[in-house]
Design an enzyme around this catalytic site. Structure first.
Site: not given
Ligand code: NI
Length: 169
Positions: A46, A51, A94-95, A136-137, A140
């Site tokens: 994701g 991000q 997470c990236l 999660h996304e 963000h």
């Protein structure tokens, strides 16, 4: 298409909430294509626009388990989680937190409404990894990060670990 640099915690831009998307033109198409290329190159399941430093309410997810053929790309624009049910614990990554895995509590089922890249609205019910990724996304887009969902001690440890690797970013 281009791979965009991914911001790493504690970059303050990750805290900027996303603005709703109003223009569903070719620029949006291009942004979403860049996001997909960036996510697959990372690789991750994701990616949210904040991000890559774009403060817009957009995220993409691909939870296809076959690494060889990423084939289940879902695009969520101006998403809204309408309903949540149950609870589950999952080791999330997470990236924006390279190398970190943290057990986080989420709802196990969600109903979400969003727009597609062409502006058409859809509704989706999800469980499993897809439900976790959506939550999660979506965080963000509000400038909220997985570290915010940890207890005090784990939060401090993760903050320290991420701050140490800062010079690389
Ligand atoms: Ni993330």
């Amino acid at each position: 298409m281009a791979i965009r640099p991914i911001l790493h915690y504690p970059d303050k831009r990750l805290r900027t909430p996303g603005e709703p998307v109003t223009d569903f033109g070719p620029e949006l198409q291009e942004l979403v294509e860049d996001m997909a290329e960036t996510m697959y190159a990372a690789p991750g399941v994701g990616l949210a626009a904040p991000q890559i430093g774009v403060s817009k309410r957009i995220f993409i997810i691909d939870v296809a388990t076959d690494d060889e053929e990423p084939s289940d790309l879902r695009v969520f624009i101006n998403p809204e989680i309408l309903e949540k049910r149950g609870e589950c614990l999952f080791d999330e990554g997470c990236l924006s937190f390279p190398g970190a895995r943290e057990e986080i509590e989420r709802a196990e089922w969600v109903r979400v409404k969003a727009k597609d890249v062409d502006g058409s609205e859809f509704e989706l019910e999800a469980d499993g990894l897809l439900a976790i990724a959506i939550q999660h996304e979506n965080d963000h887009l509000d400038g909220k990060l997985m570290i915010d969902r940890l207890g005090v001690l784990r939060r401090r440890l993760l903050h320290r670990a991420m701050s140490k690797r800062q010079p690389a970013a």
